[in-house]
Design a protein around this motif. Structure first.
Motif, PDB file in Angstrom:
ATOM      1  N   CYS A   1      21.471 -57.566 -51.854  1.00  0.00           N
ATOM      2  CA  CYS A   1      21.839 -57.701 -50.531  1.00  0.00           C
ATOM      3  C   CYS A   1      21.810 -59.022 -49.818  1.00  0.00           C
ATOM      4  O   CYS A   1      22.351 -59.608 -48.824  1.00  0.00           O
ATOM      5  CB  CYS A   1      21.288 -56.636 -49.712  1.00  0.00           C
ATOM      6  N   GLY A   2      20.820 -59.978 -50.569  1.00  0.00           N
ATOM      7  CA  GLY A   2      20.892 -61.378 -50.247  1.00  0.00           C
ATOM      8  C   GLY A   2      20.016 -61.457 -48.751  1.00  0.00           C
ATOM      9  O   GLY A   2      19.715 -62.624 -48.353  1.00  0.00           O
ATOM     10  N   SER A   3      19.382 -60.408 -48.204  1.00  0.00           N
ATOM     11  CA  SER A   3      18.419 -60.442 -47.111  1.00  0.00           C
ATOM     12  C   SER A   3      17.149 -60.222 -47.175  1.00  0.00           C
ATOM     13  O   SER A   3      16.348 -60.616 -46.183  1.00  0.00           O
ATOM     14  CB  SER A   3      19.101 -59.739 -45.931  1.00  0.00           C
ATOM     15  N   GLY A   4      16.606 -59.305 -47.937  1.00  0.00           N
ATOM     16  CA  GLY A   4      15.393 -58.793 -48.062  1.00  0.00           C
ATOM     17  C   GLY A   4      14.793 -59.350 -49.288  1.00  0.00           C
ATOM     18  O   GLY A   4      15.043 -60.178 -49.532  1.00  0.00           O
ATOM     19  N   VAL A   5      13.385 -58.947 -49.096  1.00  0.00           N
ATOM     20  CA  VAL A   5      12.429 -59.476 -50.040  1.00  0.00           C
ATOM     21  C   VAL A   5      12.469 -58.641 -51.284  1.00  0.00           C
ATOM     22  O   VAL A   5      12.619 -57.364 -51.314  1.00  0.00           O
ATOM     23  CB  VAL A   5      11.066 -59.507 -49.356  1.00  0.00           C
ATOM     24  N   ASP A   6      12.367 -59.151 -52.365  1.00  0.00           N
ATOM     25  CA  ASP A   6      12.765 -58.376 -53.901  1.00  0.00           C
ATOM     26  C   ASP A   6      11.313 -58.095 -54.210  1.00  0.00           C
ATOM     27  O   ASP A   6      10.714 -58.473 -54.773  1.00  0.00           O
ATOM     28  CB  ASP A   6      12.948 -59.693 -54.980  1.00  0.00           C
ATOM     29  N   ASP A   7      11.007 -56.744 -53.431  1.00  0.00           N
ATOM     30  CA  ASP A   7       9.962 -56.046 -53.906  1.00  0.00           C
ATOM     31  C   ASP A   7      10.319 -54.669 -54.034  1.00  0.00           C
ATOM     32  O   ASP A   7      11.354 -54.266 -53.738  1.00  0.00           O
ATOM     33  CB  ASP A   7       8.546 -56.309 -52.879  1.00  0.00           C
ATOM     34  N   SER A   8       9.343 -53.828 -54.723  1.00  0.00           N
ATOM     35  CA  SER A   8       9.834 -52.464 -55.112  1.00  0.00           C
ATOM     36  C   SER A   8      10.160 -51.606 -53.886  1.00  0.00           C
ATOM     37  O   SER A   8      11.154 -50.903 -54.158  1.00  0.00           O
ATOM     38  CB  SER A   8       8.572 -51.812 -55.776  1.00  0.00           C
ATOM     39  N   LYS A   9       9.434 -51.746 -52.745  1.00  0.00           N
ATOM     40  CA  LYS A   9       9.888 -51.056 -51.538  1.00  0.00           C
ATOM     41  C   LYS A   9      11.307 -51.226 -51.082  1.00  0.00           C
ATOM     42  O   LYS A   9      12.186 -50.365 -51.181  1.00  0.00           O
ATOM     43  CB  LYS A   9       8.999 -51.250 -50.506  1.00  0.00           C
ATOM     44  N   HIS A  10      11.685 -52.641 -51.102  1.00  0.00           N
ATOM     45  CA  HIS A  10      13.005 -53.039 -50.555  1.00  0.00           C
ATOM     46  C   HIS A  10      14.094 -52.560 -51.816  1.00  0.00           C
ATOM     47  O   HIS A  10      15.155 -51.954 -51.343  1.00  0.00           O
ATOM     48  CB  HIS A  10      13.084 -54.428 -50.626  1.00  0.00           C
ATOM     49  N   ILE A  11      13.660 -53.036 -52.696  1.00  0.00           N
ATOM     50  CA  ILE A  11      14.745 -52.791 -54.049  1.00  0.00           C
ATOM     51  C   ILE A  11      15.118 -51.160 -54.062  1.00  0.00           C
ATOM     52  O   ILE A  11      16.068 -50.897 -54.184  1.00  0.00           O
ATOM     53  CB  ILE A  11      14.164 -53.219 -55.610  1.00  0.00           C
ATOM     54  N   LEU A  12      14.065 -50.483 -54.144  1.00  0.00           N
ATOM     55  CA  LEU A  12      14.205 -48.936 -54.266  1.00  0.00           C
ATOM     56  C   LEU A  12      14.690 -48.051 -53.131  1.00  0.00           C
ATOM     57  O   LEU A  12      15.441 -47.098 -53.296  1.00  0.00           O
ATOM     58  CB  LEU A  12      13.024 -48.310 -54.963  1.00  0.00           C
ATOM     59  N   VAL A  13      14.396 -48.343 -52.005  1.00  0.00           N
ATOM     60  CA  VAL A  13      14.604 -47.775 -50.794  1.00  0.00           C
ATOM     61  C   VAL A  13      15.200 -48.348 -49.469  1.00  0.00           C
ATOM     62  O   VAL A  13      15.792 -47.645 -48.757  1.00  0.00           O
ATOM     63  CB  VAL A  13      13.357 -46.687 -50.364  1.00  0.00           C
ATOM     64  N   LYS A  14      14.889 -49.673 -49.406  1.00  0.00           N
ATOM     65  CA  LYS A  14      15.159 -50.244 -48.091  1.00  0.00           C
ATOM     66  C   LYS A  14      16.516 -50.972 -48.121  1.00  0.00           C
ATOM     67  O   LYS A  14      17.131 -51.549 -47.002  1.00  0.00           O
ATOM     68  CB  LYS A  14      14.140 -51.069 -47.546  1.00  0.00           C
TER      69      LYS A  14
ATOM     70  N   ALA B   1      10.155 -59.748 -58.241  1.00  0.00           N
ATOM     71  CA  ALA B   1       9.967 -61.348 -58.031  1.00  0.00           C
ATOM     72  C   ALA B   1       8.806 -61.411 -57.130  1.00  0.00           C
ATOM     73  O   ALA B   1       8.107 -62.153 -57.305  1.00  0.00           O
ATOM     74  CB  ALA B   1      11.129 -61.749 -57.384  1.00  0.00           C
ATOM     75  N   ARG B   2       8.846 -60.514 -56.246  1.00  0.00           N
ATOM     76  CA  ARG B   2       7.457 -60.702 -55.308  1.00  0.00           C
ATOM     77  C   ARG B   2       6.301 -60.182 -56.112  1.00  0.00           C
ATOM     78  O   ARG B   2       5.310 -60.719 -55.798  1.00  0.00           O
ATOM     79  CB  ARG B   2       7.605 -59.911 -54.033  1.00  0.00           C
ATOM     80  N   ALA B   3       6.573 -59.178 -56.784  1.00  0.00           N
ATOM     81  CA  ALA B   3       5.431 -58.714 -57.555  1.00  0.00           C
ATOM     82  C   ALA B   3       4.563 -59.851 -58.542  1.00  0.00           C
ATOM     83  O   ALA B   3       3.677 -60.208 -58.627  1.00  0.00           O
ATOM     84  CB  ALA B   3       5.362 -57.358 -58.117  1.00  0.00           C
ATOM     85  N   LEU B   4       5.642 -60.379 -59.089  1.00  0.00           N
ATOM     86  CA  LEU B   4       5.418 -61.532 -60.128  1.00  0.00           C
ATOM     87  C   LEU B   4       4.765 -62.638 -59.388  1.00  0.00           C
ATOM     88  O   LEU B   4       3.686 -63.433 -59.748  1.00  0.00           O
ATOM     89  CB  LEU B   4       6.588 -61.707 -60.916  1.00  0.00           C
ATOM     90  N   GLU B   5       5.373 -63.109 -58.221  1.00  0.00           N
ATOM     91  CA  GLU B   5       4.763 -64.103 -57.400  1.00  0.00           C
ATOM     92  C   GLU B   5       3.344 -63.877 -57.094  1.00  0.00           C
ATOM     93  O   GLU B   5       2.474 -64.748 -57.328  1.00  0.00           O
ATOM     94  CB  GLU B   5       5.658 -64.233 -56.376  1.00  0.00           C
ATOM     95  N   LYS B   6       2.938 -62.533 -56.721  1.00  0.00           N
ATOM     96  CA  LYS B   6       1.575 -62.394 -56.492  1.00  0.00           C
ATOM     97  C   LYS B   6       0.743 -62.361 -57.558  1.00  0.00           C
ATOM     98  O   LYS B   6      -0.516 -62.606 -57.369  1.00  0.00           O
ATOM     99  CB  LYS B   6       1.423 -60.765 -55.914  1.00  0.00           C
ATOM    100  N   ARG B   7       1.337 -62.375 -58.934  1.00  0.00           N
ATOM    101  CA  ARG B   7       0.485 -62.661 -60.140  1.00  0.00           C
ATOM    102  C   ARG B   7       0.554 -64.008 -60.716  1.00  0.00           C
ATOM    103  O   ARG B   7       0.010 -64.137 -61.688  1.00  0.00           O
ATOM    104  CB  ARG B   7       0.992 -61.551 -61.204  1.00  0.00           C
ATOM    105  N   GLY B   8       0.853 -64.844 -59.906  1.00  0.00           N
ATOM    106  CA  GLY B   8       0.667 -66.222 -60.200  1.00  0.00           C
ATOM    107  C   GLY B   8       2.072 -66.950 -60.782  1.00  0.00           C
ATOM    108  O   GLY B   8       1.865 -68.131 -61.086  1.00  0.00           O
ATOM    109  N   ILE B   9       3.159 -66.286 -60.967  1.00  0.00           N
ATOM    110  CA  ILE B   9       4.246 -66.881 -61.489  1.00  0.00           C
ATOM    111  C   ILE B   9       5.262 -67.459 -60.232  1.00  0.00           C
ATOM    112  O   ILE B   9       5.318 -67.066 -59.358  1.00  0.00           O
ATOM    113  CB  ILE B   9       5.075 -65.670 -62.236  1.00  0.00           C
ATOM    114  N   ARG B  10       5.285 -68.781 -60.365  1.00  0.00           N
ATOM    115  CA  ARG B  10       5.897 -69.376 -59.157  1.00  0.00           C
ATOM    116  C   ARG B  10       7.195 -69.733 -59.863  1.00  0.00           C
ATOM    117  O   ARG B  10       7.809 -69.803 -60.894  1.00  0.00           O
ATOM    118  CB  ARG B  10       5.055 -71.000 -58.910  1.00  0.00           C
TER     119      ARG B  10
END
Length: 193
Positions: free
Chosen positions: A90-103, A72-81
């Protein structure tokens, strides 16, 4: 590669692939040329192609390592709002690759079980995919063992991404046990075939 042009009077124009015996262009010749020029396993920034893993998972691993999966964060950076950029697992972190896959707390439990299964002495927090690979690279493992671990890590990331997508698009909660079993089954199948 076409590196030079020669003018040959009394002949039609043509192109020749320099590394090919007959001058013909093929994808196989391109791969051969590139692999002879680069050792793709030297640095973490290069693509690590593992033959025990499907091309789809290798590509996913490459994208994940560089944070290029469509979170979701990567898509937002590409202009998708209008996307919810909070982690759906988990409901607490940012939906980005680092968080999803390891954090993420949910994915971290999967990693703990996979690392235990592989008998890897990694007890500290995993920060990024690159950090995970670097840490494993410092263990001085044999090429065969490193390839097995890479295959399992690739499958782990792909399975975590699939679990995230099932949660986002189907509302299905991730079951750690089922994800770990899926990783083990798929990894075993790839490595033994």
């Amino acid at each position: 590669m076409i590196l030079a042009a020669k003018v040959l009077p009394n002949r039609d124009d043509c192109s020749k692939w320099k590394t090919s015996k007959d001058g013909g262009f093929t994808v196989k010749e391109v791969r051969k040329t590139i692999s002879s020029e680069l050792d793709l396993n030297v640095a973490l920034d290069n693509f690590w192609r593992n033959k025990a893993v499907t091309p789809e998972v290798n590509m996913f691993f490459w994208k994940a390592k560089d944070g290029k999966i469509p979170s979701a964060r990567a898509l937002e950076k590409r202009g998708i709002r209008g996307l919810n950029t909070t982690c759906s697992m988990c409901g607490s972190g940012v939906d980005d690759s680092k968080h999803i896959l390891v954090k993420c707390q949910a994915t971290n439990e999967v990693w703990k079980q996979i690392l235990w299964w592989l008998k890897l002495p990694l007890s500290q927090q995993i920060y990024t995919v690159k950090y995970l690979l670097q840490t494993v690279g410092e263990l001085g493992l044999s090429k065969k063992r490193a390839d097995v671990i890479h295959a399992v890590f690739s499958q782990t990331m792909r399975s975590l991404w699939n679990a995230r997508n099932r949660k986002v698009f189907e509302g299905k909660r991730m079951c750690t046990y089922k994800v770990v079993e899926e990783i083990k089954e798929n990894s075993f199948e790839w490595i033994t075939n």
